[in-house]
Write an enzyme that holds these catalytic residues in place. Structure first.
Site, PDB file in Angstrom:
ATOM      1  N   GLU A 188       0.857  -1.185   0.000  1.00 39.91           N
ATOM      2  CA  GLU A 188       0.000   0.000   0.000  1.00 39.91           C
ATOM      3  C   GLU A 188       0.890   1.231   0.000  1.00 39.91           C
ATOM      4  O   GLU A 188       1.791   1.358   0.834  1.00 39.91           O
ATOM      5  CB  GLU A 188      -0.920  -0.019   1.227  1.00 39.91           C
ATOM      6  CG  GLU A 188      -1.870   1.163   1.252  1.00 39.91           C
ATOM      7  CD  GLU A 188      -3.127   0.919   2.087  1.00 39.91           C
ATOM      8  OE1 GLU A 188      -3.404  -0.229   2.477  1.00 39.91           O
ATOM      9  OE2 GLU A 188      -3.843   1.914   2.338  1.00 39.91           O
ATOM     10  N   ARG A 189       0.655   2.095  -0.958  1.00 44.31           N
ATOM     11  CA  ARG A 189       1.461   3.310  -1.160  1.00 44.31           C
ATOM     12  C   ARG A 189       2.926   2.974  -1.428  1.00 44.31           C
ATOM     13  O   ARG A 189       3.841   3.704  -1.024  1.00 44.31           O
ATOM     14  CB  ARG A 189       1.359   4.270   0.023  1.00 44.31           C
ATOM     15  CG  ARG A 189      -0.062   4.533   0.468  1.00 44.31           C
ATOM     16  CD  ARG A 189      -0.950   5.014  -0.641  1.00 44.31           C
ATOM     17  NE  ARG A 189      -2.359   5.115  -0.244  1.00 44.31           N
ATOM     18  CZ  ARG A 189      -3.354   5.330  -1.098  1.00 44.31           C
ATOM     19  NH1 ARG A 189      -3.121   5.408  -2.400  1.00 44.31           N
ATOM     20  NH2 ARG A 189      -4.586   5.431  -0.681  1.00 44.31           N
ATOM     21  N   ARG A 201     -11.670  17.785   9.688  1.00 41.85           N
ATOM     22  CA  ARG A 201     -10.947  16.508   9.843  1.00 41.85           C
ATOM     23  C   ARG A 201      -9.627  16.693  10.585  1.00 41.85           C
ATOM     24  O   ARG A 201      -9.218  15.808  11.349  1.00 41.85           O
ATOM     25  CB  ARG A 201     -10.699  15.882   8.464  1.00 41.85           C
ATOM     26  CG  ARG A 201      -9.804  14.662   8.536  1.00 41.85           C
ATOM     27  CD  ARG A 201      -9.680  13.959   7.216  1.00 41.85           C
ATOM     28  NE  ARG A 201      -8.437  13.199   7.151  1.00 41.85           N
ATOM     29  CZ  ARG A 201      -8.019  12.553   6.082  1.00 41.85           C
ATOM     30  NH1 ARG A 201      -8.737  12.565   4.969  1.00 41.85           N
ATOM     31  NH2 ARG A 201      -6.882  11.899   6.100  1.00 41.85           N
ATOM     32  N   GLU A 257       3.835   9.143  -0.960  1.00 47.67           N
ATOM     33  CA  GLU A 257       2.446   9.029  -1.416  1.00 47.67           C
ATOM     34  C   GLU A 257       1.936  10.329  -2.035  1.00 47.67           C
ATOM     35  O   GLU A 257       1.260  10.305  -3.072  1.00 47.67           O
ATOM     36  CB  GLU A 257       1.572   8.625  -0.217  1.00 47.67           C
ATOM     37  CG  GLU A 257       0.097   8.581  -0.521  1.00 47.67           C
ATOM     38  CD  GLU A 257      -0.729   8.126   0.678  1.00 47.67           C
ATOM     39  OE1 GLU A 257      -0.166   7.823   1.738  1.00 47.67           O
ATOM     40  OE2 GLU A 257      -1.970   8.081   0.524  1.00 47.67           O
ATOM     41  N   ASN A 297      -3.237  -1.575   7.799  1.00 53.02           N
ATOM     42  CA  ASN A 297      -4.521  -2.145   7.372  1.00 53.02           C
ATOM     43  C   ASN A 297      -4.279  -3.657   7.352  1.00 53.02           C
ATOM     44  O   ASN A 297      -3.984  -4.245   6.325  1.00 53.02           O
ATOM     45  CB  ASN A 297      -4.919  -1.636   5.987  1.00 53.02           C
ATOM     46  CG  ASN A 297      -5.257  -0.154   6.021  1.00 53.02           C
ATOM     47  OD1 ASN A 297      -5.754   0.358   7.015  1.00 53.02           O
ATOM     48  ND2 ASN A 297      -4.984   0.547   4.930  1.00 53.02           N
ATOM     49  N   GLU A 313     -10.502   4.776   9.049  1.00 52.25           N
ATOM     50  CA  GLU A 313     -10.672   4.373   7.649  1.00 52.25           C
ATOM     51  C   GLU A 313     -11.205   2.953   7.528  1.00 52.25           C
ATOM     52  O   GLU A 313     -10.696   2.131   6.767  1.00 52.25           O
ATOM     53  CB  GLU A 313      -9.351   4.528   6.888  1.00 52.25           C
ATOM     54  CG  GLU A 313      -8.850   5.966   6.895  1.00 52.25           C
ATOM     55  CD  GLU A 313      -7.662   6.227   5.988  1.00 52.25           C
ATOM     56  OE1 GLU A 313      -6.818   5.323   5.837  1.00 52.25           O
ATOM     57  OE2 GLU A 313      -7.588   7.348   5.450  1.00 52.25           O
ATOM     58  N   ASP A 332      -2.554  14.314   6.691  1.00 50.98           N
ATOM     59  CA  ASP A 332      -2.113  13.006   6.213  1.00 50.98           C
ATOM     60  C   ASP A 332      -0.882  13.110   5.319  1.00 50.98           C
ATOM     61  O   ASP A 332      -0.993  12.898   4.108  1.00 50.98           O
ATOM     62  CB  ASP A 332      -3.269  12.336   5.453  1.00 50.98           C
ATOM     63  CG  ASP A 332      -2.978  10.886   5.114  1.00 50.98           C
ATOM     64  OD1 ASP A 332      -1.976  10.346   5.630  1.00 50.98           O
ATOM     65  OD2 ASP A 332      -3.742  10.295   4.334  1.00 50.98           O
ATOM     66  N   ARG A 342      -2.129   4.024  16.875  1.00 51.24           N
ATOM     67  CA  ARG A 342      -2.031   5.170  15.967  1.00 51.24           C
ATOM     68  C   ARG A 342      -3.097   6.219  16.274  1.00 51.24           C
ATOM     69  O   ARG A 342      -4.250   5.884  16.561  1.00 51.24           O
ATOM     70  CB  ARG A 342      -2.144   4.716  14.517  1.00 51.24           C
ATOM     71  CG  ARG A 342      -0.978   3.846  14.112  1.00 51.24           C
ATOM     72  CD  ARG A 342      -1.116   3.383  12.699  1.00 51.24           C
ATOM     73  NE  ARG A 342      -0.634   4.320  11.718  1.00 51.24           N
ATOM     74  CZ  ARG A 342      -1.308   4.686  10.631  1.00 51.24           C
ATOM     75  NH1 ARG A 342      -2.538   4.242  10.420  1.00 51.24           N
ATOM     76  NH2 ARG A 342      -0.786   5.507   9.750  1.00 51.24           N
TER      77      ARG A 342
HETATM   78  C1  GCV Z   1      -2.399   2.519   5.390  1.00 53.27           C
HETATM   79  C2  GCV Z   1      -3.655   7.454   4.132  1.00 53.27           C
HETATM   80  C3  GCV Z   1      -3.243   6.516   3.044  1.00 53.27           C
HETATM   81  C4  GCV Z   1      -3.682   5.102   3.353  1.00 53.27           C
HETATM   82  C5  GCV Z   1      -3.085   4.704   4.710  1.00 53.27           C
HETATM   83  C6  GCV Z   1      -3.582   5.695   5.744  1.00 53.27           C
HETATM   84  C7  GCV Z   1      -3.004   5.408   7.119  1.00 53.27           C
HETATM   85  O1  GCV Z   1      -5.034   7.599   4.163  1.00 53.27           O
HETATM   86  O2  GCV Z   1      -3.769   6.950   1.828  1.00 53.27           O
HETATM   87  O3  GCV Z   1      -3.222   4.266   2.333  1.00 53.27           O
HETATM   88  O4  GCV Z   1      -3.442   3.392   5.055  1.00 53.27           O
HETATM   89  O5  GCV Z   1      -3.188   6.990   5.376  1.00 53.27           O
HETATM   90  O6  GCV Z   1      -2.037   6.051   7.461  1.00 53.27           O
HETATM   91  O7  GCV Z   1      -3.518   4.548   7.800  1.00 53.27           O
END
Ligand code: GCV
Length: 707
Positions: A185-186, A353, A410, A228, A309, A382, A341
């Site tokens: 992811e990313r 937000r 990202e 995630n 999320e 973010d 987190r």
């Molecule tokens: C791992 C952002 C990113 C997500 C990431 C999230 C996080 O939203 O786009 O990919 O998820 O941050 O830090 O949990």
């Protein structure tokens, strides 16, 4: 015509200087970047002779041989072979000594080591030209060996190597957002480096090179899987895989951690609930922790993304974040740590937000167990190209807090072009919270995590220059007082060239590169303007996503009259989450640092800036500077061809050409959209926008990586 920015002018001068510099003496052969900053480029013949007694395999050891000490000796041996090209010296002059063995060798102790944290080392010149590396623990000897190698790698000589160094923070951690199926992811550097399929039987040699790279910059903790998280990664077969990694990395001083899915007791444990106050749930986690510790006695603990999320968490059961974290902390006991987190925000909450994490967590100060750490992103949104520091820093004095930074880019161009991130992290670390110190001072007792940018690409990080971000993260976590220049200079000398003129040219290119990205993507405090999902490229027009706070329009709030998010008392009042002294600096648009202007203020397009320009003209000028700087960087790099091996030179030239195109695209698409709202003309001399807004809006990138 646009006038050149200071940076553009500096780069032009450097290009001229590099052109005038002598061509390198040694032939340059193709390199693929796999060796990162540990390539140990050959020294000149004179320097090699001088360095020979301090590198190589003839080191004298005072202390027990251990796996970690053996690594230190191997590293010195390997560096000696590659840097000097000579047989080990018949008169070695390097001594590695555990502090408790100094006396037996007749060496004086080093008082600076008394009470110093684990991993600290001292390097001293002692009698008859000897260099002595001393540490309390074997890891300190390994770090000291890497420091000596780095010093010679950077300067070409052992002169001036004396140092005492202690890590500023105990936890210097990488967070991998790697999924068990190999997708990252990313991630923009290929697939995951972790081969879960073949572990534990088969260990990719990369796992050793990865540990070497980390240890060489002091990184001592790794979370191997995505926040995630998948519940099944806590099953016994994965514990066996993790054990193999833990065993491999232990001698390098690296502890493994796992991201844990909060609903695991339901997902894989057969329980009807994951309620943290349910006794069966607590017992399940306790048994799971026992099972992990039976295999991995130094397992670091769990990283948890909860109620964020769409991830499960304690609030699914009406419990607080503290209830959830403390239950897991009790399962680990004194054996490990829960890293919880603070990145939370809710769809159903219409508060700004950027204020939600503070609102959620600040009242929980004092409620977290001793072995819980709250991991806070550098800014309240973010990982944007620029954000003010997160207001939670300093707001929870009774809670252990650490900084979460993003090494993978990202929101800063992903793996194209160049964006050296040390200046971004330094900006945050140096920020005075007004509540008991700078961010660096507040997180120093705990640590720093960086979302990793590694992948299966041969050069590890997608672009060669992204390795500098991995390197810089480790160096700053070790010592946040290092400057961005120092780190860039070290990295460049080891990665590309020690020759002064080209090295300085590269350092200058690196230093301004993050600011360039800010200029062409999110100038004057704008944020979150990127494409949906993949986060690639500009899409300020997006305003129809199911969650309001996923829309760029939520953040820029632009209309015919003006642009920016009012976070003052007339708006969301996010400013009130900061200490008054800090809030006051940003409260008045006339005096606020322009870098945060539109983060905190909604202003008319005609607002007069300190430069005398209107806000609109200032925006155009800033985008244009960003574009110009990408062009200057590409030219600067072209001039370096004689000094860089052809393979890496060509790869970087391509990256910079892509970045130049992307900068123009960001500039044109963004200006076109802003103009569609207010119909103001571009200032005199600004290049026309080549395409219609619809053409920019029609671009799609279903194949973009990292989603
Ligand atoms: C791992 C952002 C990113 C997500 C990431 C999230 C996080 O939203 O786009 O990919 O998820 O941050 O830090 O949990």
């Amino acid at each position: 015509m646009m006038r050149g920015t200071g940076l553009v002018n500096r780069l032009a001068m450097l290009i001229a200087a590099v052109g005038a510099a002598m061509f390198p003496l040694a032939p340059l052969h193709a390199e693929d970047g796999y060796d990162l900053w540990l390539r140990h480029a050959p020294l000149s013949a004179v320097d090699a002779q001088a360095a020979r007694p301090y590198l190589g395999r003839g080191v004298q050891l005072l202390g027990e041989m251990s796996p970690t000490v053996k690594l230190a000796l191997d590293e010195l041996g390997q560096a000696g072979e590659r840097m000097t090209g000579l047989e080990p010296s018949p008169h070695p002059a390097l001594v590695l000594a555990r502090a408790d063995r100094l006396e037996s060798g007749g060496y004086p102790s080093d008082p600076r080591l008394a009470g110093a944290p684990p991993g600290s080392y001292s390097i001293r010149a002692v009698r008859s030209g000897r260099i002595l590396i001393t540490a309390h623990d074997d890891l300190g000897l390994l770090y000291g060996a890497f420091a000596l190698i780095r010093h010679i790698g950077v300067t070409g000589t052992v002169a001036g190597v004396e140092a005492f160094s202690a890590p500023a923070m105990p936890l210097r951690m990488l967070n991998h957002w790697d999924n068990p199926d190999g997708h990252v992811e990313r991630g923009y550097a290929g697939r995951s480096i972790f081969d879960w399929w073949h572990l534990p039987e088969k260990l990719d040699p990369r796992m050793i090179d990865y540990a070497r790279a980390n240890a060489s910059v002091g990184i001592n903790a790794v979370v191997v899987n995505n926040v995630n998280a998948r519940g099944f990664m806590l099953e016994p077969r994965y514990i066996a895989k993790l054990k193999r990694l833990a065993d491999t990395w232990r001698p390098y001083g690296i502890r493994v951690f796992m991201s844990a899915r909060f609903s695991a007791p339901r997902d894989i444990g057969g329980l009807p609930t994951a309620d943290p106050l349910d006794a069966a749930v607590a017992a399940w986690w306790r048994a799971k922790a026992d099972e992990i510790y039976a295999s991995i006695p130094d397992f670091g603990g769990f990283l948890v993304k909860a109620n964020s999320e769409g991830q499960p968490g304690p609030q699914d059961y009406g419990r607080s974040h503290a209830d959830g974290a403390n239950m897991l902390a009790a399962a680990l006991g004194t054996r490990g740590t829960v890293i919880w987190r603070a990145f939370v925000y809710k769809a159903e909450d219409d508060t700004d937000r950027t204020m939600q994490a503070y609102a959620e967590f600040a009242p929980l100060d004092r409620q977290f167990a001793d072995n819980v750490i709250l991991q806070i992103k550098n800014g309240p949104l973010d990982f944007q190209p620029r954000e003010p520091f997160h207001p939670l820093f300093g707001a929870m004095p009774k809670t252990k807090v650490m900084l979460e930074a993003q090494i993978t880019r990202e929101y800063l161009g992903q793996a194209t072009g160049m964006a050296y991130l040390a200046p971004l992290w330094k900006e945050v670390l140096a920020a005075d919270t007004g509540r008991g110190g700078t961010v660096a001072q507040i997180v120093a007792p705990v640590g720093m995590a960086g979302v990793a940018n590694t992948g299966s690409d041969r050069n590890w990080t997608g672009t060669h220059f992204d390795a500098a971000n991995w390197y810089a993260f480790g160096r700053l976590a070790w010592n946040p007082a290092l400057t961005s220049d120092q780190i860039a200079r070290e990295w460049t000398a080891q990665t590309f060239t020690r020759a002064a003129a080209p090295r300085e040219a590269i350092v200058q290119m690196m230093l301004g590169s993050r600011e360039t990205v800010v200029k062409y993507t999110s100038p004057l405090g704008l944020a979150h303007l990127m494409g949906t999902g993949h986060h690639y490229g500009p899409a300020p027009w997006v305003c129809d996503l199911e969650r309001p706070d996923w829309n760029p329009c939520y953040y820029h709030r632009a209309d015919a009259q003006g642009i920016g998010f009012d976070r003052t008392t007339t708006g969301s009042n996010a400013l009130a989450q900061y200490a008054p002294a800090v809030a006051n600096q940003w409260a008045d648009p006339a005096t606020a640092n322009p870098r945060y202007l539109l983060w905190f203020h909604h202003l008319p397009w005609t607002h007069r800036m300190a430069s005398g320009r209107t806000l609109w003209d200032e925006l155009v000028t800033t985008y244009d500077q960003g574009v110009l700087e990408t062009e200057a960087r590409a030219q600067g790099w072209a001039a370096l061809a004689p000094h860089i091996d052809p393979e890496r030179h060509a790869a970087v030239a391509t990256d910079l050409a892509i970045q130049r195109t992307e900068a123009r695209w960001w500039r044109n698409a963004s200006l076109s959209f802003w103009q569609s709202l207010h119909s103001l003309p571009l200032p005199a001399g600004a290049a026309p926008i080549p395409e219609r807004l619809e053409a920019y809006q029609a671009r799609t990138f279903p194949e973009a990586p990292g989603q």
